[in-house]
Motif scaffolding. Structure first.
Motif, PDB file in Angstrom:
ATOM      1  N   LYS A 114      -0.605   5.346  -3.429  1.00  0.00           N
ATOM      2  CA  LYS A 114      -0.634   6.436  -2.828  1.00  0.00           C
ATOM      3  C   LYS A 114      -1.223   7.687  -3.377  1.00  0.00           C
ATOM      4  N   GLN A 148      -4.064   5.184   3.446  1.00  0.00           N
ATOM      5  CA  GLN A 148      -3.989   3.742   3.577  1.00  0.00           C
ATOM      6  C   GLN A 148      -4.592   3.123   4.673  1.00  0.00           C
ATOM      7  N   LEU A 178       0.874  -1.215  -0.011  1.00  0.00           N
ATOM      8  CA  LEU A 178       0.050   0.004  -0.079  1.00  0.00           C
ATOM      9  C   LEU A 178       0.712   1.120  -0.067  1.00  0.00           C
TER      10      LEU A 178
END
Length: 136
Positions: A54, A64, A48
């Motif tokens: 992102k 996240q 992630l």
């Protein structure tokens, strides 16, 4: 092998191993934190912290921490209907009972394909009331 196992085997009795005892106890279901704003459904191991993810999260105005990843096996344990937006990475998984769903190729293909990124953005933008989408 224990003595008991040998005796059962000699009597022709097959022993079964319970893989998911929680289901037998009636604990079937996956629970999500109340802060969950996006469920990513994929069988690949996601980082992630990848820059593309992102950027996608930033454009959706989520972090996240607002994202939960599940695989196809866990998908069957989610109670339906699923009201949290879902993003299916890869086309092999077809969840049922999902109200808002985005579909894209697996992350490695998405990173390399401008048209796949555009298609994903169009899907996300279609449901922009669920996210405060913004240009980055």
């Amino acid at each position: 092998m224990t003595r008991r196992d040998r005796l059962l085997e000699q009597m022709g009795i097959t022993q079964w191993m319970v893989r998911n005892p929680a289901v037998l106890r009636g604990e079937r279901g996956v629970r999500f934190p109340a802060s969950t704003k996006l469920i990513i459904i994929t069988d690949e191991n996601l980082d992630l912290n990848s820059q593309l993810l992102k950027d996608i999260f930033l454009s959706m105005n989520i972090t996240q921490d607002d994202v939960v990843c599940v695989n196809s096996e866990q998908l069957s344990l989610i109670p339906t209907p699923i009201t949290i937006p879902c993003w299916v990475l890869g086309g092999e998984i077809h969840p049922e009972g999902v109200k808002i769903m985005f579909i894209s190729p697996v992350l490695s293909e998405l990173i390399l394909s401008h048209s796949a990124k555009q298609a994903l953005w169009k899907q996300v933008y279609q449901y922009d009331e669920n996210f405060t989408t913004k240009a980055i």
